[in-house]
Design an enzyme around this catalytic site. Structure first.
Site, PDB file in Angstrom:
ATOM      1  N   ASP A  64       0.803  -1.025  -0.092  1.00  0.00           N
ATOM      2  CA  ASP A  64      -0.004   0.089  -0.050  1.00  0.00           C
ATOM      3  C   ASP A  64       0.969   1.362  -0.144  1.00  0.00           C
ATOM      4  OD1 ASP A  64      -2.526   1.308  -0.067  1.00  0.00           O
ATOM      5  OD2 ASP A  64      -2.778   1.200   2.305  1.00  0.00           O
ATOM      6  N   ASN A 109     -10.343  -3.037  -6.575  1.00  0.00           N
ATOM      7  CA  ASN A 109      -9.613  -1.840  -7.571  1.00  0.00           C
ATOM      8  C   ASN A 109     -10.190  -1.743  -8.878  1.00  0.00           C
ATOM      9  OD1 ASN A 109      -6.309  -3.301  -6.253  1.00  0.00           O
ATOM     10  ND2 ASN A 109      -7.744  -1.508  -5.403  1.00  0.00           N
TER      11      ASN A 109
HETATM   12  C1  FPP Z   1      -1.629  -0.013  -3.898  1.00  0.00           C
HETATM   13  O1  FPP Z   1      -1.166   1.463  -3.582  1.00  0.00           O
HETATM   14  C2  FPP Z   1      -0.936  -0.524  -4.713  1.00  0.00           C
HETATM   15  C3  FPP Z   1      -1.574  -1.124  -5.781  1.00  0.00           C
HETATM   16  C4  FPP Z   1      -3.052  -1.333  -5.921  1.00  0.00           C
HETATM   17  C5  FPP Z   1      -1.201  -1.936  -6.941  1.00  0.00           C
HETATM   18  C6  FPP Z   1       0.423  -2.769  -6.551  1.00  0.00           C
HETATM   19  C7  FPP Z   1       0.832  -3.274  -7.723  1.00  0.00           C
HETATM   20  C8  FPP Z   1       2.144  -3.276  -8.002  1.00  0.00           C
HETATM   21  C9  FPP Z   1       3.254  -3.003  -7.048  1.00  0.00           C
HETATM   22  C10 FPP Z   1       2.533  -4.171  -9.353  1.00  0.00           C
HETATM   23  C11 FPP Z   1       2.777  -5.565  -8.994  1.00  0.00           C
HETATM   24  C12 FPP Z   1       3.257  -6.192 -10.309  1.00  0.00           C
HETATM   25  C13 FPP Z   1       3.292  -7.472 -10.544  1.00  0.00           C
HETATM   26  C14 FPP Z   1       3.325  -8.176 -11.867  1.00  0.00           C
HETATM   27  C15 FPP Z   1       3.323  -8.390  -9.261  1.00  0.00           C
HETATM   28  P1  FPP Z   1      -2.352   2.585  -3.851  1.00  0.00           P
HETATM   29  O2  FPP Z   1      -2.426   2.816  -5.340  1.00  0.00           O
HETATM   30  O3  FPP Z   1      -3.544   2.189  -3.232  1.00  0.00           O
HETATM   31  O4  FPP Z   1      -1.704   3.687  -3.156  1.00  0.00           O
HETATM   32  P2  FPP Z   1      -2.259   4.707  -2.072  1.00  0.00           P
HETATM   33  O5  FPP Z   1      -3.129   4.026  -1.108  1.00  0.00           O
HETATM   34  O6  FPP Z   1      -1.288   5.864  -1.757  1.00  0.00           O
HETATM   35  O7  FPP Z   1      -3.221   5.546  -3.040  1.00  0.00           O
END
Ligand code: FPP
Length: 250
Positions: free
Chosen positions: A30, A78
């Site tokens: 996160d 998501n």
């Molecule tokens: C949460 O941060 C993150 C995600 C929803 C995406 C995570 C995915 C990756 C790091 C890529 C993984 C790739 C592979 C191929 C395994 P957020 O967007 O919720 O952050 P925020 O809470 O600060 O808005």
């Protein structure tokens, strides 16, 4: 941290006991969006840096002798994000898989995906199948990527599959044990996580591994996912090794 200390982190730090390491670590990655905002960058840059952090964690688990890593890449909730961000993430997953497959094969990583994969774009599904097929005989670290994953939905689909077997007379209701139930989850055959790490300070499971986390330890850090490095992982493992796991006993 000095350069020497940093270099030492390529091997299991001396203050960690190998026999008390978690066998399986799960991560809720996160804080990518917040990380990007703090740098004055678009959210997608946070996801890009998030991939780098995940790649390094996978390598670190391998270097330090942890047998399994599960990452929550995309939840069933998501899809509610802005369309461009969803599209970006799908393209990112596909690109990363294509780019990293050779190395995963060479490094003996067995990759698998858990979740409702049928709802993903066809081109991503094809890349997922290819990566699982090409690494299925690897016996190094087991890397599971939860994609279009939701714990409640996973439990419901297991119930449906079991109910169908009961209806068809393949299974009797009193034969539905924990083992049988687990065999119908997306994670069938993967041991439960011993440790779940969540970054960016949120104290929730967010529908992740609801069944599997019954006895798992949870570690929360305020660090945002793109900044989660070996030093942070070291801290998480030190905290884990201080915990007393009783599994309901006294
Ligand atoms: C949460 O941060 C993150 C995600 C929803 C995406 C995570 C995915 C990756 C790091 C890529 C993984 C790739 C592979 C191929 C395994 P957020 O967007 O919720 O952050 P925020 O809470 O600060 O808005």
């Amino acid at each position: 941290m000095t350069i020497q200390q940093q270099t030492e982190l390529y091997e299991l730090p001396l203050d960690l006991k190998p026999e008390l390491l978690p066998k399986h670590v799960a991560v809720i990655m996160d804080g990518n969006g917040r990380w990007a905002k703090r740098q004055g960058l678009p959210r997608i840059m946070g996801h890009k840096r998030g991939v780098d952090a995940l790649k390094d964690l996978l390598r670190c688990c391998k270097d330090w002798g942890i047998q399994a890593l599960t990452a929550y890449a995309f939840s069933t909730e998501n899809w509610k994000r802005p369309q461009e961000e969803v599209d970006f993430l799908m393209t990112l997953f596909q690109g990363v898989l294509r780019q990293e497959l050779r190395e995963m094969v060479e490094e003996n990583v067995q990759i698998q995906f858990v979740g409702n994969l049928e709802a993903l774009p066809r081109s991503l599904q094809a890349e997922i199948s290819r990566s699982m097929e090409e690494t299925k005989n690897n016996r190094g670290i087991r890397f599971s990527v939860a994609t279009n994953y939701g714990g409640r939905q996973e439990i419901l689909q297991a119930c449906r599959a079991i109910a169908q077997k009961v209806q068809q007379g393949i299974l009797k209701p009193d034969e539905i044990s924990e083992e049988v139930f687990e065999g119908h989850l997306y994670t069938a055959g993967i041991a439960d996580p011993d440790l779940l790490i969540r970054t960016s300070g949120e104290m929730r499971l967010s529908n992740f591994l609801l069944w599997q986390m019954a006895y798992g330890e949870i570690y929360i850090t305020d660090t945002l996912w793109p900044d989660f490095d070996r030093a942070e992982f070291h801290r998480a493992l030190c905290a884990y090794q201080q915990r007393e796991r009783r599994f309901g006993k006294i």
